[in-house]
Design a protein around this motif. Structure first.
Motif, PDB file in Angstrom:
ATOM      1  N   PHE A 125       0.818  -1.212   0.000  1.00 54.91           N
ATOM      2  CA  PHE A 125       0.000   0.000   0.000  1.00 54.91           C
ATOM      3  C   PHE A 125       0.854   1.265   0.000  1.00 54.91           C
ATOM      4  CE2 PHE A 125      -3.713  -2.462   1.751  1.00 54.91           C
ATOM      5  CZ  PHE A 125      -4.556  -2.187   0.680  1.00 54.91           C
ATOM      6  N   ALA A 126       2.100   1.174   0.480  1.00 60.66           N
ATOM      7  CA  ALA A 126       2.953   2.366   0.592  1.00 60.66           C
ATOM      8  C   ALA A 126       3.218   3.012  -0.770  1.00 60.66           C
ATOM      9  CB  ALA A 126       4.254   2.008   1.302  1.00 60.66           C
ATOM     10  N   PRO A 127       3.686   2.284  -1.809  1.00 58.94           N
ATOM     11  CA  PRO A 127       3.871   2.945  -3.117  1.00 58.94           C
ATOM     12  C   PRO A 127       2.571   3.462  -3.701  1.00 58.94           C
ATOM     13  CG  PRO A 127       5.055   0.863  -3.027  1.00 58.94           C
ATOM     14  CD  PRO A 127       4.174   0.889  -1.827  1.00 58.94           C
ATOM     15  N   TRP A 128       1.474   2.741  -3.455  1.00 62.90           N
ATOM     16  CA  TRP A 128       0.180   3.182  -3.981  1.00 62.90           C
ATOM     17  C   TRP A 128      -0.254   4.499  -3.343  1.00 62.90           C
ATOM     18  CZ3 TRP A 128      -4.790   3.093  -1.477  1.00 62.90           C
ATOM     19  CH2 TRP A 128      -5.858   3.382  -2.341  1.00 62.90           C
ATOM     20  N   CYS A 129      -0.115   4.599  -2.038  1.00 61.65           N
ATOM     21  CA  CYS A 129      -0.459   5.844  -1.341  1.00 61.65           C
ATOM     22  C   CYS A 129       0.460   6.984  -1.765  1.00 61.65           C
ATOM     23  CB  CYS A 129      -0.388   5.634   0.168  1.00 61.65           C
ATOM     24  SG  CYS A 129      -1.606   4.469   0.831  1.00 61.65           S
ATOM     25  N   GLU A 130       1.733   6.688  -1.943  1.00 67.30           N
ATOM     26  CA  GLU A 130       2.673   7.721  -2.378  1.00 67.30           C
ATOM     27  C   GLU A 130       2.316   8.239  -3.760  1.00 67.30           C
ATOM     28  OE1 GLU A 130       7.492   8.270  -3.062  1.00 67.30           O
ATOM     29  OE2 GLU A 130       6.661   6.358  -2.357  1.00 67.30           O
ATOM     30  N   GLU A 131       1.912   7.360  -4.665  1.00 67.05           N
ATOM     31  CA  GLU A 131       1.531   7.774  -6.009  1.00 67.05           C
ATOM     32  C   GLU A 131       0.271   8.639  -5.981  1.00 67.05           C
ATOM     33  OE1 GLU A 131       1.839   8.175 -10.094  1.00 67.05           O
ATOM     34  OE2 GLU A 131       3.268   7.351  -8.642  1.00 67.05           O
ATOM     35  N   ARG A 132      -0.690   8.275  -5.153  1.00 67.61           N
ATOM     36  CA  ARG A 132      -1.918   9.061  -5.055  1.00 67.61           C
ATOM     37  C   ARG A 132      -1.634  10.447  -4.479  1.00 67.61           C
ATOM     38  NH1 ARG A 132      -6.951   6.958  -5.462  1.00 67.61           N
ATOM     39  NH2 ARG A 132      -7.706   8.450  -3.904  1.00 67.61           N
ATOM     40  N   CYS A 133      -0.770  10.520  -3.479  1.00 63.44           N
ATOM     41  CA  CYS A 133      -0.420  11.822  -2.910  1.00 63.44           C
ATOM     42  C   CYS A 133       0.299  12.687  -3.931  1.00 63.44           C
ATOM     43  CB  CYS A 133       0.436  11.634  -1.664  1.00 63.44           C
ATOM     44  SG  CYS A 133      -0.429  10.840  -0.277  1.00 63.44           S
ATOM     45  N   ARG A 134       1.157  12.088  -4.753  1.00 70.46           N
ATOM     46  CA  ARG A 134       1.871  12.848  -5.779  1.00 70.46           C
ATOM     47  C   ARG A 134       0.896  13.389  -6.827  1.00 70.46           C
ATOM     48  NH1 ARG A 134       4.783   9.104  -7.542  1.00 70.46           N
ATOM     49  NH2 ARG A 134       6.491   9.336  -6.043  1.00 70.46           N
ATOM     50  N   ARG A 135      -0.104  12.590  -7.189  1.00 72.30           N
ATOM     51  CA  ARG A 135      -1.083  13.063  -8.163  1.00 72.30           C
ATOM     52  C   ARG A 135      -1.928  14.194  -7.593  1.00 72.30           C
ATOM     53  NH1 ARG A 135      -3.414   7.383 -10.767  1.00 72.30           N
ATOM     54  NH2 ARG A 135      -1.464   6.755 -11.801  1.00 72.30           N
ATOM     55  N   ARG A 136      -2.252  14.132  -6.315  1.00 73.01           N
ATOM     56  CA  ARG A 136      -3.028  15.217  -5.709  1.00 73.01           C
ATOM     57  C   ARG A 136      -2.243  16.520  -5.688  1.00 73.01           C
ATOM     58  NH1 ARG A 136      -6.221  12.803  -0.396  1.00 73.01           N
ATOM     59  NH2 ARG A 136      -7.674  11.455  -1.552  1.00 73.01           N
TER      60      ARG A 136
END
Length: 294
Positions: free
Chosen positions: A181-192
């Motif tokens: 989940f860590a890379p997935w959450c990091e990617e979502r935060c970067r897109r936001r």
């Protein structure tokens, strides 16, 4: 890309935990009873979740023994009968999700699906750890887990050991996969952070763009721009870039006047006198010197 280490560990630990829990659920070896007075010394009784087997060193194992003490109706056994198969089913679902999320014939794994499979496998490990721990806690209590009376001894059998190992492997494998989940959450935060604002942002400072006229160039470089020779201005098309601006007022040319009257004191008669007086009194508005200077 290479499969991340956390995913590899999860895909190794989880199937091993499934195999160990399956053996622990089906095999009749949760508790071992030995030391029967009315039977040979080497006689042992294996009690499981679904069956009880009597075994001697000189004979084969005899399963399907009668439950004379109400062992199968005790609460720890009934709870284990419900939770252990549930753990196996949930583990199978978690492994299916892990297979689709970790690779599934893609260049990059699906981190969200792999993390979800880790959470499912972690729950499956809890489902198997609860009945194993409960059974072990009341192993020697004949009131909670009925069994042969003394001097028969009650001991831990191999299924409990396998159940503990399988549960721990499922917990470790599920936790390892849940780290995806860590890379997935990091990617979502970067897109936001990169997303544009909801409405157009209005500047607080008004900006006026003025296109000033181009400065005059010397004849040597006036018709040479960008490495190409340009035609003279007369031959250029009418669609040339218009000049933008406003004309500046030019000062009027200053007229030259003679401050000294060189004809002062001369008394000529007639027309010459009037002409000279008119020249001396009339200011000269031409840019050239007056005739009196000459």
């Amino acid at each position: 890309m290479r499969t991340p280490t956390v995913m590899t560990l999860g895909m190794v630990f989880s199937p091993c935990g499934l195999l160990l829990n399956m053996v622990s659920t089906l095999a009749p070896g949760w508790r071992l009873a030995s030391g029967f007075l009315d039977k040979p010394v080497d006689t042992v009784l294996y009690q499981g979740l679904w069956d009880m087997c009597l075994e001697q060193s000189s004979r084969e194992r005899q399963c399907g023994q009668q439950d004379e003490w109400g062992y199968f109706t005790s609460e720890p056994v009934l709870a284990a009968r419900g939770l252990m198969p549930t753990s196996l089913a949930v583990t199978g679902l978690g492994l299916l999700l892990a297979t689709l999320g970790v690779r599934c014939w893609r260049d990059e794994p699906q981190f969200a699906l792999a993390g979800l499979s880790g959470a499912v496998l972690f729950v499956a490990g809890l489902f198997s750890l609860i009945p194993v721990s409960w059974y072990t806690h009341f192993l020697g209590d004949r009131e909670v887990l009925p069994g042969p009376a003394s001097p028969v001894t009650l001991q831990v059998s191999y299924c409990l050991v396998l159940g503990y190992l399988g549960s721990c492997l499922l917990l470790l494998g599920g936790f390892s996969l849940a780290l995806s989940f860590a890379p997935w959450c990091e990617e979502r935060c970067r897109r936001r952070r990169k997303a544009p604002p909801a409405g157009p942002r209005r500047s607080s400072v008004s900006t006026v763009h003025v296109d000033w006229p181009e400065p005059a160039l010397t004849p040597a470089i006036k018709y040479y721009s960008g490495g190409q020779h340009l035609p003279p201005p007369a031959e250029r098309s009418a669609a040339a870039k218009p000049r933008v601006g406003f004309p500046m007022p030019r000062p009027q040319p200053r007229a030259y006047t003679n401050p000294v009257d060189v004809l002062d004191g001369e008394q000529d008669a007639g027309t010459a006198s009037q002409s000279s007086s008119s020249h001396s009194t009339r200011p000269c508005h031409s840019s050239l010197p007056c005739d009196s200077d000459l």
